[in-house]
Motif scaffolding. Structure first.
Motif, PDB file in Angstrom:
ATOM      1  N   GLU A   1       0.856  -1.187   0.000  1.00  0.00           N
ATOM      2  CA  GLU A   1       0.000   0.000   0.000  1.00  0.00           C
ATOM      3  C   GLU A   1       0.891   1.235   0.000  1.00  0.00           C
ATOM      4  O   GLU A   1       2.082   1.153   0.253  1.00  0.00           O
ATOM      5  CB  GLU A   1      -0.866   0.018   1.266  1.00  0.00           C
ATOM      6  CG  GLU A   1      -2.376  -0.086   1.113  1.00  0.00           C
ATOM      7  CD  GLU A   1      -3.023   0.626  -0.043  1.00  0.00           C
ATOM      8  OE1 GLU A   1      -2.480   1.658  -0.526  1.00  0.00           O
ATOM      9  OE2 GLU A   1      -4.097   0.174  -0.479  1.00  0.00           O
ATOM     10  N   PHE A   2       0.257   2.373  -0.293  1.00  0.00           N
ATOM     11  CA  PHE A   2       0.953   3.645  -0.113  1.00  0.00           C
ATOM     12  C   PHE A   2       1.133   3.916   1.371  1.00  0.00           C
ATOM     13  O   PHE A   2       0.189   3.799   2.145  1.00  0.00           O
ATOM     14  CB  PHE A   2       0.145   4.793  -0.719  1.00  0.00           C
ATOM     15  CG  PHE A   2       0.216   4.857  -2.213  1.00  0.00           C
ATOM     16  CD1 PHE A   2       1.375   4.488  -2.873  1.00  0.00           C
ATOM     17  CD2 PHE A   2      -0.861   5.291  -2.962  1.00  0.00           C
ATOM     18  CE1 PHE A   2       1.463   4.550  -4.245  1.00  0.00           C
ATOM     19  CE2 PHE A   2      -0.781   5.353  -4.338  1.00  0.00           C
ATOM     20  CZ  PHE A   2       0.375   4.989  -4.980  1.00  0.00           C
ATOM     21  N   ILE A   3       2.329   4.290   1.748  1.00  0.00           N
ATOM     22  CA  ILE A   3       2.605   4.682   3.120  1.00  0.00           C
ATOM     23  C   ILE A   3       3.019   6.148   3.080  1.00  0.00           C
ATOM     24  O   ILE A   3       3.658   6.582   2.124  1.00  0.00           O
ATOM     25  CB  ILE A   3       3.767   3.837   3.711  1.00  0.00           C
ATOM     26  CG1 ILE A   3       3.471   2.353   3.584  1.00  0.00           C
ATOM     27  CG2 ILE A   3       4.061   4.212   5.152  1.00  0.00           C
ATOM     28  CD1 ILE A   3       2.387   1.835   4.472  1.00  0.00           C
ATOM     29  N   GLN A   4       2.663   6.906   4.110  1.00  0.00           N
ATOM     30  CA  GLN A   4       2.961   8.326   4.198  1.00  0.00           C
ATOM     31  C   GLN A   4       2.168   9.141   3.176  1.00  0.00           C
ATOM     32  O   GLN A   4       1.281   8.604   2.506  1.00  0.00           O
ATOM     33  CB  GLN A   4       4.463   8.605   4.036  1.00  0.00           C
ATOM     34  CG  GLN A   4       5.322   7.894   5.037  1.00  0.00           C
ATOM     35  CD  GLN A   4       5.337   8.565   6.405  1.00  0.00           C
ATOM     36  OE1 GLN A   4       4.569   9.478   6.648  1.00  0.00           O
ATOM     37  NE2 GLN A   4       6.184   8.093   7.291  1.00  0.00           N
ATOM     38  N   ARG A   5       2.522  10.388   3.037  1.00  0.00           N
ATOM     39  CA  ARG A   5       1.723  11.286   2.210  1.00  0.00           C
ATOM     40  C   ARG A   5       2.628  12.299   1.518  1.00  0.00           C
ATOM     41  O   ARG A   5       3.739  12.562   1.967  1.00  0.00           O
ATOM     42  CB  ARG A   5       0.713  12.010   3.101  1.00  0.00           C
ATOM     43  CG  ARG A   5      -0.132  13.015   2.359  1.00  0.00           C
ATOM     44  CD  ARG A   5      -1.203  13.573   3.214  1.00  0.00           C
ATOM     45  NE  ARG A   5      -0.693  14.179   4.456  1.00  0.00           N
ATOM     46  CZ  ARG A   5      -1.403  14.980   5.213  1.00  0.00           C
ATOM     47  NH1 ARG A   5      -2.634  15.273   4.874  1.00  0.00           N
ATOM     48  NH2 ARG A   5      -0.909  15.489   6.304  1.00  0.00           N
ATOM     49  N   ASN A  22       4.942   0.356   0.185  1.00  0.00           N
ATOM     50  CA  ASN A  22       5.675  -0.527   1.085  1.00  0.00           C
ATOM     51  C   ASN A  22       4.748  -1.589   1.666  1.00  0.00           C
ATOM     52  O   ASN A  22       3.535  -1.531   1.507  1.00  0.00           O
ATOM     53  CB  ASN A  22       6.355   0.270   2.210  1.00  0.00           C
ATOM     54  CG  ASN A  22       7.667  -0.361   2.620  1.00  0.00           C
ATOM     55  OD1 ASN A  22       7.841  -1.579   2.507  1.00  0.00           O
ATOM     56  ND2 ASN A  22       8.588   0.450   3.085  1.00  0.00           N
ATOM     57  N   THR A  23       5.358  -2.528   2.356  1.00  0.00           N
ATOM     58  CA  THR A  23       4.593  -3.553   3.054  1.00  0.00           C
ATOM     59  C   THR A  23       4.533  -3.191   4.529  1.00  0.00           C
ATOM     60  O   THR A  23       5.225  -2.282   4.981  1.00  0.00           O
ATOM     61  CB  THR A  23       5.285  -4.921   2.952  1.00  0.00           C
ATOM     62  OG1 THR A  23       6.594  -4.796   3.507  1.00  0.00           O
ATOM     63  CG2 THR A  23       5.393  -5.374   1.512  1.00  0.00           C
TER      64      THR A  23
END
Lengths: 204, 770
Positions: free
Chosen positions: B172-176, B183-184
């Motif tokens: 998925e997308f992590i952070q913004r 990342n997983t």
């Protein structure tokens, strides 16, 4: 599961409020924030199991919003607004003084885990600029002196509940609105005080 | 018929179905709009903004992303205006800001959409002088997939694939914002059976596979289109080789079959072709030792045997032969023997299936058009992974899914109704009156049904599945997809007159019935529930000839071992899949040493023995395979090579399976197979060889209590065999049942029809004491 029965019961109550389980992920993350002072991977695992999506999907949501902290916060989260109205009304001075008093840079937590400091974008109190939040309880019209006094008071008395109205009376100045209902309830953790989440309490 | 809409693109009038996306409508009319995030098999997101086009509106011309805009009647679109060009340049400049300039060492370079589109639509020069964003390069997000976050342009193709298509969103997308990365979750790797597809659809070199990394440049690759023979789905694939070495397999978008996706086993299970342990020369057993001999000597020795008219010859055929290979063996058997011959397939699950005259056989596409899908078969995700994807797709489109049995638990997540252990007993029988189940009344009775039926385990009685079939046949408008999962099983059905399974092999074959046994591409000693019985049968025979790529537990028992070329890229032929769709298998690389094709071997042998051979070439065999079909529909090479037939040709036939009926064998073990097992090919494919190494069993709650299993490991004991495995207590298994993935190492050695003792592991006990 790393959540105790009381918290789990509360989580299940929240989930029931939504037609789809996964919609409850926002408030559940606040719940996790109130428990640990940040969103721990353990809490993410619990939430993912509760709402039936994968852990990384929960992680994705929790890292998107800045109010879900990824690192442990202190007992009090000091958020000083740096957006335009506050900046015009000298919020940079407030920021400097608070940083001086706490010895913290932006997004840092002190060793005693008392304060976490952050300079934030608009917190919706432009009429009462410069504004400060302690655990998302807003105080308006805060001079740099009063900001330091507020910090001193927090450090000395270490109140369990911080109440906006109380702090406003002791350390605030001009408010955006003066017709708001008196509210003696406040936040009990570094998650915003919501009734449904039971992260709020009336100060006796 | 829905009406068409007309629109004007770049001054040209085009026609499109309503509700189509602008980018798709343009594509269909030959107008290419550049894109990164849009993929026709995924939902649109509008992430990359590369497909901006100008559309006329009452407020004047505006830029809209064509991948999220539906066509409208009399829409006026410009995809090449100066404004559009400027927008494309701008988008590319932004995308390139953080993209590293490591094209010279990037696997994608040469076939990279970002590279190509920067050349075609990008700004000539970069104005960016600041520091680029940095991440650790590359990180392992699973055992076989690497992620370079610096190269990622955040198109969300991989995350959408894993969410929408394969249903295991572990990335998925992590952070913004500027910090966004794919990342997983920590310690939760991207272990998906379909993860290789994300590498294929990645529009940059962010996702790479350990298998292909740094092996070749795209412009050095030779490629051909072929068919995967890993399971009965028959996915269309593209083979890539360089310097006569197979290096990569890609999925090809065959709308009727795999729609571009393939499973990771199909994608990476080719590495064995280059393995050093592959057989290169024929082996002959002398004094219990194999010695290498010349293939001519094999022919001369064996031809002496078959010249004798009295020789009784039998065949045990695997599922990785081409239809032409099967025909060659059929011809051989017809020439040497007057009586009707049986062919034994290497399948311990084979049963008669549902092919009767009044049965309509389903096509894979029927899954999408039926009201509901009813499944009772082997675990489809493990055995026919891409069929599992097609079922997921149908469910996503609103088709109801009814799943029977603990054997298909992986489908239970997406099933509308899952009849688990309350309905299907430990004897694999439906213990409730199906017609009285409420959901069946609502979803199934009187509806258009696609039934995917097959046996879930060799110990199951044939009758149990038949009962469900009869109910469906009587009460619904049903089509049946017989779920035989192994490779080219349907090719064998199509070409061989009289096929039987391994249980019949065990009953029929003995020293009296067989002088000469050919075992072709099959390892029943290594991988079937009849392992021990077959081993002793083979030991007792005079001459056994094993044809395979590797020496394995079965060929160890043979007198001759012949190295054969692999069906994956080393020979030509045809393959028939689960819906009787016949498609081309093509050759790309030479096979090593003295290897021969199965058909070459048997044809040469016949010629050596002086028999009259009518089919001396691959073309002869190919023609012979389909001689009873009309020319226009026959899937002979000439027809399959026509552009309109590249996706294969469907000729439904009703096979003669003379497998004897089996009744339930009462056992507390339920054997299944996992996608990654301990087969010789997986073992010699480096990147996936360890994925099937975990030995474990699943134990029902009641047995866990009985054997005092709480957590950890236990030891299975039968006679002198002791195997320690880890175990999981399964809530979905009926009482008194243990699930065993029998294709995991050592687990195949047990005879699961007899008693096996289970004790908690000593190590665990010692720990408990402390």
């Amino acid at each position: 599961m790393s959540w105790d029965d009381k918290l789990l019961k509360q989580a299940k109550k929240i989930i029931k409020l939504y037609p789809q389980k996964r919609s409850a992920i926002g408030p559940l993350l606040h719940l996790a924030q109130s428990k640990d002072g940040y969103i721990s991977d353990d809490s993410i695992a619990v939430i993912s199991e509760l709402v039936g999506i994968t852990e990384v999907q929960v992680k994705s949501v929790s890292t998107f919003y800045s109010m879900y902290k990824q690192e442990p916060t202190g007992k009090y989260l000091l958020s000083v607004c740096k957006s335009i109205s506050c900046e015009i009304n000298n919020s940079s001075e407030v920021i400097n003084k608070v940083q001086e008093f706490t010895g913290l840079n932006n997004n840092e937590t002190d060793e005693e885990k008392l304060f976490t400091f952050e300079a934030v974008e608009c917190i919706g109190a432009c009429g009462g600029a410069p504004a400060v939040q302690v655990n998302y309880e807003t105080v308006e019209g805060v001079t740099s002196e009063n900001a330091v006094n507020l910090c001193k008071w927090l450090k000395e008395t270490k109140p369990e509940v911080v109440v906006a109205d109380e702090m406003q009376e002791n350390f605030g100045g001009i408010k955006s609105f003066d017709w708001a209902i008196q509210d003696s309830s406040g936040a009990t953790s570094t998650a915003p005080g919501f009734q449904t989440l039971k992260t709020t309490k009336v100060k006796k | 018929m829905s009406e068409k809409v007309n629109l004007n693109v770049n001054g040209i009038e085009i026609e499109s179905d309503p509700n189509k996306l602008l980018i798709e409508a343009c594509e269909d009319s030959g107008i290419h709009i550049p894109r990164f995030c849009w993929h026709k098999r995924l939902d649109p997101v509008g992430m990359c903004r590369m497909c901006l086009v100008e559309v006329e509106t009452p407020r004047g011309k505006i830029l809209v992303p064509s991948c999220t805009t539906e066509v409208g009647d009399e829409m006026v679109v410009d995809t090449e205006s100066d404004v559009v060009k400027k927008a494309q340049e701008g988008v590319l400049e932004f995308l390139l800001i953080n993209h590293p300039l490591d094209c010279p060492i990037c696997d994608k370079a040469g076939e990279c959409p970002l590279q190509d589109q920067t050349m075609a639509y990008g700004p000539g020069e970069s104005r960016f002088v600041e520091e680029k964003r940095h991440f650790e390069k590359p990180i392992n997000i699973s055992e076989i997939i690497l992620l370079d976050r610096e190269r990622c342009i955040l198109c969300a193709r991989c995350t959408r694939f894993s969410d929408e298509i394969s249903g295991d969103p572990l990335i998925e997308f992590i952070q913004r914002g500027n910090k966004t990365e794919v990342n997983t979750f920590p310690n939760e790797p991207f272990r998906s059976y379909f993860s290789g597809n994300t590498v294929q659809i990645c529009p940059v070199g962010a996702l790479t596979s350990t298998s292909y990394r740094f092996k070749a440049r795209p412009w050095d690759l030779k490629s051909t289109r072929s068919t995967c023979n890993g399971c009965s789905m028959g996915c269309s694939i593209e083979l890539n080789s360089s310097q006569n070495k197979m290096l990569r397999i890609l999925g090809v978008d065959n709308d009727a079959v795999n729609q571009g996706w393939i499973c990771d086993k199909g994608r990476y299970n080719f590495e064995y072709l280059n393995s050093d342990s592959r057989l290169k020369n024929p082996l002959k057993k002398m004094d219990n030792e194999f010695v290498e001999i010349e293939i001519q000597d094999v022919y001369s020795e064996l031809s002496e045997v078959i010249k004798d008219k009295q020789t009784k010859v039998n065949f045990l055929l695997g599922s990785n032969l081409t239809n032409e290979d099967y025909v060659a063996f059929r011809e051989f058997s017809e020439i040497i023997s007057q009586s009707e011959k049986s062919f034994y397939l290497n399948d311990d699950l084979l049963f008669k299936g549902f092919f009767g005259d009044n049965i309509e056989l389903a096509k894979i596409d029927d899954l999408n058009s039926s009201d509901a899908i009813v499944v009772w078969a082997e675990d489809l995700k493990e055995k026919i992974p891409v069929l599992y994807l097609r079922i997921r797709q149908a469910v996503k489109n609103g088709v109801k899914l009814v799943v029977f049995g603990h054997t298909n638990e992986t489908l239970s997540d997406i099933a509308d109704v899952y009849y688990g252990k309350e309905t299907v007993s430990e004897n694999f029988e439906i213990v409730k009156d199906v017609s009285k189940l409420k959901e069946i009344k609502d979803l199934v009775i009187g509806k258009n049904i696609t039934a995917i039926l097959g046996k879930a385990t060799p110990y199951q009685s044939d009758e149990s599945v038949t009962k469900l079939f009869e109910f469906l046949n009587l009460n619904t408008n049903s089509k049946v997809l017989n779920a035989y999962s192994k490779g080219n099983t349907y090719g064998a059905f199509k070409t061989l007159e009289n096929v039987k399974g391994l249980n019949d092999f065990v009953n029929d074959i003995s020293k009296e019935s067989t002088d000469l046994l050919f075992i072709v591409g099959a390892d029943p000693v290594g991988r079937s529930v009849y392992s021990n019985q077959i081993k002793s049968i083979i030991k007792g025979l005079d001459i056994v000839v094993s044809l395979d790529n590797f020496n394995h537990e079965t060929s160890e028992q043979a007198n001759f071992v012949i190295p054969i070329s692999s069906t994956l890229g080393e020979k030509e032929g045809t393959f028939t899949n689960i819906e009787f769709r016949t498609s081309r298998i093509d050759k790309l690389v030479p096979s090593p040493g003295q290897t021969v094709s199965d058909w070459e071997f048997i044809t040469s042998l016949m010629n050596f023995a002086g028999l009259t051979v009518k089919t001396n070439s691959l073309e002869d065999l190919n023609t012979k395979a389909y001689e009873n079909l009309e020319d226009s529909v026959s899937p002979v090479f000439d027809n399959l090579d026509k552009p309109s037939n590249l996706d294969g040709m469907v000729n439904v036939s009703k096979p003669k399976i003379s497998s004897s009926v089996r009744t339930l064998i009462k056992t507390m073990f339920f054997t299944g197979e996992k996608l990654y097992g301990d087969s010789v090919t997986v073992r010699h494919s480096d990147s996936i060889s360890l994925l099937g190494s975990k030995k474990y069993i699943e134990v029902s709650e009641s047995l866990a209590e009985k054997y005092n299993l709480t957590s950890g490991k236990c030891t299975l004991i039968q006679d002198e065999l002791e195997v320690t495995v880890s175990y999981e207590v399964s809530k979905s298994l009926p009482n008194d049942l243990i699930y065993v993935p029998k294709n995991r190492r050592d687990l195949n050695k047990f005879d699961f029809s007899r008693e096996i003792n289970i004790i908690p592991s000593q190590v665990k006990e010692a720990l408990n004491v402390n």
